[in-house]
Design an enzyme around this catalytic site. Structure first.
Site, PDB file in Angstrom:
ATOM      1  N   LYS A 165       0.959  -1.419  -0.082  1.00  0.00           N
ATOM      2  CA  LYS A 165       0.174   0.284  -0.014  1.00  0.00           C
ATOM      3  C   LYS A 165       1.429   1.263   0.236  1.00  0.00           C
ATOM      4  O   LYS A 165       1.562   1.458   0.238  1.00  0.00           O
ATOM      5  CB  LYS A 165      -1.017   0.381   0.915  1.00  0.00           C
ATOM      6  CG  LYS A 165      -1.667   1.273   1.158  1.00  0.00           C
ATOM      7  CD  LYS A 165      -2.485   0.457   3.053  1.00  0.00           C
ATOM      8  CE  LYS A 165      -3.566   1.985   2.689  1.00  0.00           C
ATOM      9  NZ  LYS A 165      -4.241   2.081   4.289  1.00  0.00           N
TER      10      LYS A 165
ATOM     11  N   SER B 158      -9.411   2.859   3.223  1.00  0.00           N
ATOM     12  CA  SER B 158      -8.546   3.141   2.656  1.00  0.00           C
ATOM     13  C   SER B 158      -7.367   2.245   1.812  1.00  0.00           C
ATOM     14  O   SER B 158      -7.117   2.848   0.526  1.00  0.00           O
ATOM     15  CB  SER B 158      -7.212   4.205   3.276  1.00  0.00           C
ATOM     16  OG  SER B 158      -6.352   3.457   3.997  1.00  0.00           O
TER      17      SER B 158
ATOM     18  N   SER C  22      -9.252   0.802   7.345  1.00  0.00           N
ATOM     19  CA  SER C  22      -9.108   0.197   6.051  1.00  0.00           C
ATOM     20  C   SER C  22      -7.828  -0.570   5.914  1.00  0.00           C
ATOM     21  O   SER C  22      -8.212  -0.620   4.300  1.00  0.00           O
ATOM     22  CB  SER C  22      -7.565   1.207   6.486  1.00  0.00           C
ATOM     23  OG  SER C  22      -8.045   2.793   6.484  1.00  0.00           O
TER      24      SER C  22
END
Lengths: 329, 80
Positions: free
Chosen positions: A26, A103, A127
């Site tokens: 990520k 996210s 997330s």
């Protein structure tokens, strides 16, 4: 696989369980030496990583083949969506135009679409689990501090980060991966001792569990009836499997928990902004376009005195730093 | 065990209209509900530091994914 001693990035096993497995990190934390970081924000022209994060070293030791970075919100964004003016929006692979959630939406969409079997994520307020929901995958958030988030605050922050996700058909992949990553590193603020390897539990029957379930909202806003019905159906199935299942409600005030959540969310946020400002020499990048206007809208909102107490304190503390980063009035 | 999210994914208003940052019409008061209400089942486990997992156990009639979320009480010898 047994767990390696603290400080080592190598699993105790001589094997490298993920040799060559395609993997995505990520684009939040997990910094790598020499890699360009733009924090997904047009106002940030780019910073080069000056060292590897502990996570990066642990991942390399596991043998994964890191193909790149997955999309996430911009650094100034409190929304849980992988949408930013620099890289664009990420859809759920099931229907274009519908958010992948976030996210960690980039990693979730990549796993759900079969691009990679497993990907890195981070989870401060859902997330990992939100995009797992909207993309149809498995998302695991280990205990806080289970995976090292050092050595620098900027390398992951003092937050419960670095979790894993995998699609439903390959959920066994994150068991040995957690064994590779749950190795204490120098500088960790605390260490959870005595973790048992997940791999040791594979194939063994589950014990009878006490399971409480609830589909009642913690905060304002109704739950989609179809979603609530599915939770109830899952509870019935678990009871039929022999578990001790009862309907209950979470024993706390959701609004208060959300205020505490804001403290977690903004912990170190101002330091990250300071660091960005220092690296940029407090000069706003010579960028033009929609991204700049977007950044200023965020800044305007952060400066609002009308936010509730806890949020206002944190967000106003950040606003001064953002002004310097963005050179806004 | 709870819902993962209280609703299914939503459609973007346009390709370039970001959910959050691109919306100049949203006020500070509207921002927090807009941001946190849909994910209210997730953040308690972050506040507590407990492990949690989301599992895809259902499909919404819209054809989009839906899932359950489960958390565990922290224990000294927790697996996760």
């Amino acid at each position: 696989m047994t767990i390696a001693s603290a400080g080592s990035t190598r699993p105790a096993s001589a094997t490298v369980p993920f040799r060559g497995v395609p993997f995505l990190i990520k684009d939040v934390g997990g910094h790598e030496r020499g890699r360009l970081h733009r924090e997904r924000q047009p106002a940030v022209p780019g910073m080069i990583g000056i060292g590897d994060s502990n996570l990066d070293q642990l991942l390399r030791a596991s043998g994964v083949n890191v193909l790149g970075r997955s999309n996430a919100p911009g650094i100034f964004d409190r929304r849980h969506r992988p949408e930013n003016a620099l890289y664009g929006n990420t859809s759920t692979p099931w229907r274009q135009g519908y958010s992948a959630g976030g996210s960690t939406g980039g990693g979730a969409a990549a796993v759900a679409s079969g691009m990679v079997p497993i990907a890195h994520g981070s989870d401060i307020g859902g997330s990992i689990r939100i995009p797992a929901s909207w993309c149809g995958g498995v998302g695991l958030k280990p205990s806080r501090g289970r995976v090292s988030f050092g050595p620098a605050l900027d390398g992951g922050g003092c937050r419960p980060r670095h979790e894993l996700r995998a699609d439903a058909g390959r959920c066994a992949t994150w068991r040995p991966m957690l064994d590779c990553l749950a190795i204490p590193q120098p500088g960790d603020p605390f260490v959870i001792h005595g973790r048992r390897s997940l791999s040791a539990f594979v194939g063994k029957p589950a014990p009878r569990l006490r399971i409480a379930w609830s589909a009642k909202p913690l905060m304002d806003g109704p739950v989609d009836p179809e979603v609530a019905a599915a939770v109830a159906a899952t509870a019935r199935l678990l009871a039929e499997m022999g578990h001790d299942v009862s309907e209950d409600s979470l024993p706390f005030d959701g609004e208060e928990a959300n205020r505490q959540m804001l403290s977690l969310w903004f912990f170190g946020f101002d330091r990250r902004l300071e660091e960005i400002a220092a690296r940029l020499g407090h000069h706003r990048a010579a960028h033009a376009g929609a991204g700049d206007a977007q950044d200023l809208r965020v800044l305007k909102r952060l400066r609002s005195p009308r936010l509730p107490g806890g949020a206002r304190l944190h967000e106003q503390a950040c606003a001064g730093r953002m002004r310097r980063v963005l050179r806004a009035p | 065990m709870t819902c993962g999210c209280r609703r299914r994914p939503r459609w973007w208003r346009s390709r370039t209209a970001l959910y959050n940052q691109g919306r100049a019409d949203i006020s500070a008061e509207e921002f927090l509900p807009f941001s946190d209400r849909p994910v209210q089942f997730c953040f308690p486990y972050n506040v507590a530091g407990q492990p949690a997992i989301s599992l895809p156990l259902a499909w919404h009639s819209s054809g989009l994914a839906d899932r359950r979320s489960a958390g565990a009480r922290g224990r000294p010898r927790s697996m996760c």
